[in-house]
Write an enzyme that holds these catalytic residues in place. Structure first.
Site, PDB file in Angstrom:
ATOM      1  N   GLU A  97       5.400  -4.391   9.823  1.00  0.00           N
ATOM      2  CA  GLU A  97       4.077  -2.978   9.818  1.00  0.00           C
ATOM      3  C   GLU A  97       4.547  -2.525  10.878  1.00  0.00           C
ATOM      4  O   GLU A  97       4.535  -3.037  12.223  1.00  0.00           O
ATOM      5  CB  GLU A  97       3.106  -4.022   9.583  1.00  0.00           C
ATOM      6  CG  GLU A  97       3.590  -4.890   8.429  1.00  0.00           C
ATOM      7  CD  GLU A  97       2.966  -3.948   7.164  1.00  0.00           C
ATOM      8  OE1 GLU A  97       3.467  -3.415   6.907  1.00  0.00           O
ATOM      9  OE2 GLU A  97       3.675  -5.187   6.625  1.00  0.00           O
ATOM     10  N   TYR A  98       3.714  -0.906  10.967  1.00  0.00           N
ATOM     11  CA  TYR A  98       3.349  -0.294  12.602  1.00  0.00           C
ATOM     12  C   TYR A  98       2.396  -0.977  13.055  1.00  0.00           C
ATOM     13  O   TYR A  98       1.039  -1.593  12.753  1.00  0.00           O
ATOM     14  CB  TYR A  98       3.190   0.911  12.173  1.00  0.00           C
ATOM     15  CG  TYR A  98       1.843   1.678  11.453  1.00  0.00           C
ATOM     16  CD1 TYR A  98       0.653   1.395  12.690  1.00  0.00           C
ATOM     17  CD2 TYR A  98       1.536   1.619   9.812  1.00  0.00           C
ATOM     18  CE1 TYR A  98      -0.721   1.884  12.350  1.00  0.00           C
ATOM     19  CE2 TYR A  98       0.340   2.111   9.238  1.00  0.00           C
ATOM     20  CZ  TYR A  98      -0.887   1.841  10.505  1.00  0.00           C
ATOM     21  OH  TYR A  98      -2.309   2.191  10.386  1.00  0.00           O
ATOM     22  N   GLU A 124       7.151   0.222   8.291  1.00  0.00           N
ATOM     23  CA  GLU A 124       5.882   0.745   7.385  1.00  0.00           C
ATOM     24  C   GLU A 124       5.562   1.634   8.332  1.00  0.00           C
ATOM     25  O   GLU A 124       4.829   1.898   9.356  1.00  0.00           O
ATOM     26  CB  GLU A 124       5.717  -0.614   7.118  1.00  0.00           C
ATOM     27  CG  GLU A 124       4.018  -0.052   5.963  1.00  0.00           C
ATOM     28  CD  GLU A 124       2.667  -0.022   6.992  1.00  0.00           C
ATOM     29  OE1 GLU A 124       2.244   0.709   7.655  1.00  0.00           O
ATOM     30  OE2 GLU A 124       2.832  -1.167   8.160  1.00  0.00           O
ATOM     31  N   GLU A 127       0.686   5.535   5.883  1.00  0.00           N
ATOM     32  CA  GLU A 127      -0.255   6.640   5.650  1.00  0.00           C
ATOM     33  C   GLU A 127       0.386   7.891   5.309  1.00  0.00           C
ATOM     34  O   GLU A 127      -1.055   8.784   4.915  1.00  0.00           O
ATOM     35  CB  GLU A 127      -0.890   5.966   7.395  1.00  0.00           C
ATOM     36  CG  GLU A 127      -0.333   7.128   8.394  1.00  0.00           C
ATOM     37  CD  GLU A 127       1.164   5.905   9.276  1.00  0.00           C
ATOM     38  OE1 GLU A 127       1.600   6.251   9.843  1.00  0.00           O
ATOM     39  OE2 GLU A 127       1.369   5.457   8.232  1.00  0.00           O
ATOM     40  N   SER A 171      -1.414   5.702  13.524  1.00  0.00           N
ATOM     41  CA  SER A 171      -0.750   5.896  11.986  1.00  0.00           C
ATOM     42  C   SER A 171      -1.731   7.378  12.016  1.00  0.00           C
ATOM     43  O   SER A 171      -1.246   8.662  11.862  1.00  0.00           O
ATOM     44  CB  SER A 171      -1.583   5.360  11.067  1.00  0.00           C
ATOM     45  OG  SER A 171      -2.892   4.961  11.001  1.00  0.00           O
ATOM     46  N   ARG A 172      -2.347   7.839  12.613  1.00  0.00           N
ATOM     47  CA  ARG A 172      -3.513   8.709  12.625  1.00  0.00           C
ATOM     48  C   ARG A 172      -2.506  10.445  14.123  1.00  0.00           C
ATOM     49  O   ARG A 172      -1.934  11.009  13.810  1.00  0.00           O
ATOM     50  CB  ARG A 172      -4.782   8.799  13.572  1.00  0.00           C
ATOM     51  CG  ARG A 172      -5.611   9.107  13.313  1.00  0.00           C
ATOM     52  CD  ARG A 172      -5.515   7.684  12.060  1.00  0.00           C
ATOM     53  NE  ARG A 172      -7.106   6.714  13.096  1.00  0.00           N
ATOM     54  CZ  ARG A 172      -5.933   5.289  12.412  1.00  0.00           C
ATOM     55  NH1 ARG A 172      -6.212   4.477  11.448  1.00  0.00           N
ATOM     56  NH2 ARG A 172      -6.678   4.758  14.300  1.00  0.00           N
TER      57      ARG A 172
END
Length: 296
Positions: A97-98, A124, A127, A171-172
């Site tokens: 996962e990130y 991953e 998003e 993720s942003r």
């Protein structure tokens, strides 16, 4: 992936929080990608016994078992690097996962290790599989950006477990880079009130065409999880996100991508472009952290 699998890859899930629980659910349900995977068990620091008939196994057994060929790393971010290294060295493929690590250099080294071992290392990014991102991608294509901003609000996160806000919020950053290309850092500030569990990180970025983008992460008690965006183009503006539908099975969609990689269905060019984007985002996150630390 529609073909009947000739073999199944044995999988162990490390960490059974929100993401780990969703991964276990997807592995146990009949999906096209799950047909290529066989859930062996899960690893947790807590003594949990069995979860829904899935057995707990020790980290040592997971690393040494020939039955285990794949590790899903779903633990807190601060532990990712160590787990990835251990599983790659044990000859296992890894889905993580990130963010995969909390430093650019560590991520680069782990990809080199995966290459040496001939194993898939997949970070991953659910998003990028969201309906909102698909909508944005269509909206910005071919348009000339003048300026933009993205504000994300949420409840507090423990930095010791999830990393500096530029990493826990990567993720942003990934959205901005995926929409507007590689970015350069202009400035970054961090306002913190630890006694109130409040923090606000303000980052000023620039596109290759010198167009300004502002990214703000604001976290504190009572702040609802929300995204506010504003993009101004020569041909008009996009202010906030319309309701574009429910995000269904985004972790499963990510698993589908991972299985395609296991089956060698991604080209070298696609893999290199993805790796370049991920490393660029991690490099930016680290630069933001350095910038904020030097101001404090």
């Amino acid at each position: 992936m529609n073909a009947e699998p000739e073999r199944k890859f044995g999988v162990v899930v490390v960490g059974v929080g929100r993401a780990g629980s969703v991964r276990i659910r997807d592995l146990r349900n009949p999906h096209p990608s799950s047909a290529f995977l066989n859930l062996i068990g899960f690893v947790s620091r807590r003594e949990l016994g069995n979860i829904d008939e899935v057995r707990q196994i020790s980290l040592e057994d997971a690393l040494s078992s020939e039955e285990v060929e794949v590790a899903y790393i779903c633990s807190e971010s601060s532990s990712h690097e160590d787990y990835i290294r251990q599983f790659l060295n044990a000859g296992k493929h890894v889905l993580v996962e990130y963010p995969m690590t909390l430093s650019w250099a560590a991520a680069r080294d782990l990809w080199k290790l995966a290459e040496q071992k001939g194993k898939v290392l997949h970070e991953e990014h659910v998003e990028l599989l969201m309906e909102e991102f698909a909508f944005l991608k269509k909206e910005v294509v071919g348009k000339d950006l003048l300026k933009g901003s993205l504000l994300f609000t949420a409840s507090p996160l423990e930095e010791e477990r999830f990393g500096f806000p530029a990493f826990s919020g990567i993720s942003r950053l990934t959205w901005l880079v995926s929409l507007f290309g590689e970015l350069s850092l202009v400035s970054a500030t961090l306002e913190e009130r630890k006694e109130d569990q409040y923090m606000k990180m303000t980052v000023c970025l620039e596109t290759e065409n010198k167009r300004p983008l502002t990214w703000i992460e604001e976290k504190g008690p009572g702040l609802k999880r929300n995204r506010h965006l504003s993009f101004h183009f020569k041909s008009g503006s996009l202010e906030n996100m319309p309701n574009v539908g429910v995000n269904k099975n985004i972790f499963l969609k990510d698993q589908n991508i991972f299985v395609q990689k296991l089956l060698g269905q991604f080209s070298e060019k696609e893999l290199a472009a993805e790796q370049k984007r991920i490393l660029h985002c991690l490099w930016l996150a680290e630069e933001i952290q350095k910038h904020c630390s030097s101001k404090q």
